[in-house]
Design a protein around this motif. Sequence first.
Motif, mmCIF file in Angstrom:
data_model
loop_
_atom_site.group_PDB
_atom_site.id
_atom_site.type_symbol
_atom_site.label_atom_id
_atom_site.label_comp_id
_atom_site.label_asym_id
_atom_site.label_seq_id
_atom_site.Cartn_x
_atom_site.Cartn_y
_atom_site.Cartn_z
ATOM 1 N N PHE A 271 9.208 10.407 -0.124
ATOM 2 C CA PHE A 271 9.191 11.293 1.041
ATOM 3 C C PHE A 271 10.386 12.239 0.983
ATOM 4 C CE2 PHE A 271 6.818 7.641 2.504
ATOM 5 C CZ PHE A 271 5.821 8.181 3.303
ATOM 6 N N THR A 272 10.184 13.456 1.432
ATOM 7 C CA THR A 272 11.295 14.372 1.615
ATOM 8 C C THR A 272 11.713 14.388 3.080
ATOM 9 O OG1 THR A 272 12.106 16.641 1.391
ATOM 10 C CG2 THR A 272 9.770 16.384 1.917
ATOM 11 N N GLY A 273 13.011 14.432 3.310
ATOM 12 C CA GLY A 273 13.527 14.616 4.659
ATOM 13 C C GLY A 273 13.886 16.065 4.916
ATOM 14 N N ALA A 274 13.613 16.947 3.940
ATOM 15 C CA ALA A 274 13.954 18.372 4.048
ATOM 16 C C ALA A 274 12.797 19.101 4.700
ATOM 17 C CB ALA A 274 14.266 18.937 2.664
ATOM 18 N N GLU A 275 12.816 19.199 6.006
ATOM 19 C CA GLU A 275 11.662 19.691 6.764
ATOM 20 C C GLU A 275 11.429 21.192 6.628
ATOM 21 O OE1 GLU A 275 12.817 18.536 10.834
ATOM 22 O OE2 GLU A 275 14.767 18.452 9.894
ATOM 23 N N LEU A 276 12.391 21.911 6.050
ATOM 24 C CA LEU A 276 12.247 23.363 5.923
ATOM 25 C C LEU A 276 11.681 23.786 4.575
ATOM 26 C CD1 LEU A 276 15.530 24.583 7.644
ATOM 27 C CD2 LEU A 276 13.311 24.011 8.642
ATOM 28 N N THR A 277 11.482 22.835 3.662
ATOM 29 C CA THR A 277 10.951 23.152 2.338
ATOM 30 C C THR A 277 9.835 22.180 1.962
ATOM 31 O OG1 THR A 277 12.748 21.843 1.345
ATOM 32 C CG2 THR A 277 13.070 24.235 1.486
ATOM 33 N N VAL A 278 9.002 21.838 2.924
ATOM 34 C CA VAL A 278 7.925 20.879 2.685
ATOM 35 C C VAL A 278 6.938 21.421 1.665
ATOM 36 C CG1 VAL A 278 6.025 19.605 3.751
ATOM 37 C CG2 VAL A 278 8.172 19.930 4.999
ATOM 38 N N ASP A 279 6.595 22.715 1.779
ATOM 39 C CA ASP A 279 5.637 23.277 0.836
ATOM 40 C C ASP A 279 6.151 23.166 -0.598
ATOM 41 O OD1 ASP A 279 7.622 25.138 1.473
ATOM 42 O OD2 ASP A 279 6.254 26.860 1.565
ATOM 43 N N THR A 280 7.421 23.455 -0.796
ATOM 44 C CA THR A 280 8.018 23.338 -2.125
ATOM 45 C C THR A 280 8.023 21.896 -2.600
ATOM 46 O OG1 THR A 280 9.442 25.236 -1.664
ATOM 47 C CG2 THR A 280 10.090 23.804 -3.483
ATOM 48 N N ALA A 281 8.386 20.980 -1.715
ATOM 49 C CA ALA A 281 8.467 19.569 -2.089
ATOM 50 C C ALA A 281 7.096 19.003 -2.447
ATOM 51 C CB ALA A 281 9.102 18.762 -0.957
ATOM 52 N N VAL A 282 6.057 19.367 -1.685
ATOM 53 C CA VAL A 282 4.714 18.883 -2.007
ATOM 54 C C VAL A 282 4.261 19.456 -3.341
ATOM 55 C CG1 VAL A 282 2.297 18.839 -1.279
ATOM 56 C CG2 VAL A 282 4.107 18.500 0.411
ATOM 57 N N ALA A 283 4.600 20.712 -3.595
ATOM 58 C CA ALA A 283 4.255 21.293 -4.887
ATOM 59 C C ALA A 283 4.944 20.543 -6.030
ATOM 60 C CB ALA A 283 4.648 22.774 -4.915
ATOM 61 N N PRO B 232 0.836 -1.193 0.000
ATOM 62 C CA PRO B 232 0.000 0.000 0.000
ATOM 63 C C PRO B 232 0.871 1.244 0.000
ATOM 64 C CG PRO B 232 0.078 -0.972 2.185
ATOM 65 C CD PRO B 232 0.768 -1.930 1.265
ATOM 66 N N SER B 233 0.369 2.292 -0.610
ATOM 67 C CA SER B 233 1.115 3.541 -0.667
ATOM 68 C C SER B 233 0.988 4.273 0.666
ATOM 69 C CB SER B 233 0.583 4.412 -1.802
ATOM 70 O OG SER B 233 1.314 5.608 -1.914
ATOM 71 N N LEU B 234 2.098 4.757 1.181
ATOM 72 C CA LEU B 234 2.134 5.496 2.438
ATOM 73 C C LEU B 234 2.508 6.936 2.129
ATOM 74 C CD1 LEU B 234 2.113 5.486 5.589
ATOM 75 C CD2 LEU B 234 4.528 4.877 5.477
ATOM 76 N N GLY B 235 1.889 7.876 2.808
ATOM 77 C CA GLY B 235 2.209 9.276 2.596
ATOM 78 C C GLY B 235 1.871 10.105 3.814
ATOM 79 N N GLY B 236 1.986 11.430 3.671
ATOM 80 C CA GLY B 236 1.670 12.332 4.757
ATOM 81 C C GLY B 236 2.866 12.623 5.644
ATOM 82 N N VAL B 237 2.608 12.844 6.915
ATOM 83 C CA VAL B 237 3.636 13.218 7.893
ATOM 84 C C VAL B 237 4.040 11.981 8.688
ATOM 85 C CG1 VAL B 237 4.180 14.703 9.860
ATOM 86 C CG2 VAL B 237 2.655 15.538 8.042
ATOM 87 N N VAL B 238 5.314 11.599 8.560
ATOM 88 C CA VAL B 238 5.825 10.393 9.230
ATOM 89 C C VAL B 238 7.096 10.788 9.989
ATOM 90 C CG1 VAL B 238 6.574 8.005 8.940
ATOM 91 C CG2 VAL B 238 4.883 8.970 7.359
ATOM 92 N N PRO B 239 6.967 11.267 11.229
ATOM 93 C CA PRO B 239 8.144 11.733 11.958
ATOM 94 C C PRO B 239 9.112 10.595 12.294
ATOM 95 C CG PRO B 239 6.122 12.541 12.961
ATOM 96 C CD PRO B 239 5.732 11.482 11.991
ATOM 97 N N PRO B 240 10.415 10.891 12.270
ATOM 98 C CA PRO B 240 11.417 9.936 12.752
ATOM 99 C C PRO B 240 11.506 10.063 14.273
ATOM 100 C CG PRO B 240 12.524 11.874 11.919
ATOM 101 C CD PRO B 240 11.038 12.125 11.770
ATOM 102 N N GLY C 24 5.501 17.365 -5.940
ATOM 103 C CA GLY C 24 4.833 16.087 -6.087
ATOM 104 C C GLY C 24 5.189 15.009 -5.090
ATOM 105 N N VAL C 25 5.955 15.334 -4.031
ATOM 106 C CA VAL C 25 6.266 14.302 -3.043
ATOM 107 C C VAL C 25 4.987 13.857 -2.340
ATOM 108 C CG1 VAL C 25 8.610 15.193 -2.653
ATOM 109 C CG2 VAL C 25 6.754 15.878 -1.116
ATOM 110 N N HIS C 26 5.071 12.672 -1.773
ATOM 111 C CA HIS C 26 3.895 12.074 -1.133
ATOM 112 C C HIS C 26 3.886 12.255 0.380
ATOM 113 C CE1 HIS C 26 4.881 9.714 -4.826
ATOM 114 N NE2 HIS C 26 3.657 10.110 -5.096
ATOM 115 N N GLY C 27 5.000 12.727 0.950
ATOM 116 C CA GLY C 27 5.040 12.898 2.396
ATOM 117 C C GLY C 27 6.350 13.494 2.855
ATOM 118 N N VAL C 28 6.430 13.729 4.168
ATOM 119 C CA VAL C 28 7.604 14.334 4.790
ATOM 120 C C VAL C 28 7.959 13.550 6.037
ATOM 121 C CG1 VAL C 28 6.137 15.971 6.051
ATOM 122 C CG2 VAL C 28 8.580 16.463 5.759
#
Length: 309
Positions: free
Chosen positions: A192-204, A4-12, A206-210
């Motif tokens: 997923f992006t691990g770049a927590e300071l540019t989440v808005d850019t990454a979602v724009a 299944p596809s996983l997305g959204g906010v997945v904190p380490p 097309g990433v599926h989560g942070v």
Amino acid sequence: MTAPSLGGVVPPVCTPLTPDLDVDVPSLERLVDHLVGAGVDGLFALGSTSEVAFLPDGHRRTVLETVVKHAGGRVPVLGGVIDMTTPRVIDHARTAAESGAAGIVVTAPFYTRTHPAEIEDHLRRVAAAVPVPVYAYDLPVSVHAKLDGAMLLRLAAEGVLAGVKDSSGDDGALRTLLLAQRDAGIDGFSVFTGAELTVDTAVAMGVHGVVPGLGNVDPAGYVRLYRHCADGRWDEARAEQERLLRLFDIVNAGAADRMGRGSSALGSFKTALHLLGVIDHPVTAPPQVPLDAAETERVRARLAAAGLL
């Protein structure tokens, strides 16, 4: 394997420790509740922010079993199985699967330099050894190898990989990967992006989560940010991203003349969680250096400015 596809906010998830350097299980359980209660979409135990590189194998097992059990199926839990060689990673992967992890997260091998063909073989062997989805972790700053996008998508198309966490800092390569995925019509592969300071850019893009380390401290903020992005509320997303960027300055609390950046960043996250009453001790694993009283006050000031205290 169909995952299944996983997305959204997945904190380490940070790993709370006692002053004797044991896993602080009650604090870890409270941290899980802190994160899940904020509405996160999953948890990543034993990542870099979890201090996985510092933890003995017994601690790793305790962390994973605690997070999986306390999450209780409310959200999926990914388990980091980061280690130097394929046999060691497979051992960790089997432990994670036995502990109930919904998936595992794997870097390239490190210590010795590996060829791209060897990295691909490594990922294939790990995936073949366990019955759970495998997510690649692109972390060239630590493993000295950038994961090849074409290889990732080839393994995704074959069902070997369920996704990737991109912590490379290479936005151009990330966008190229997302475009190639879209052009190839590859579904069920979460980026997923691990770049927590540019989440808005990454979602724009097309990433599926942070996967935000700072999400331990302010999970609700990252949930709001991601939801704003997903709903196309870009002005609100920018404002929330900028608030989180200012809060992220806590990672600079530690004096550079007496500790490394890792000590400062991980120490600031744990200090913040301690000040918020989530964990009992802001202890980090040695040889990391703890924050002192003045540095702790810098963290406190940032928490207050962000509206968290």
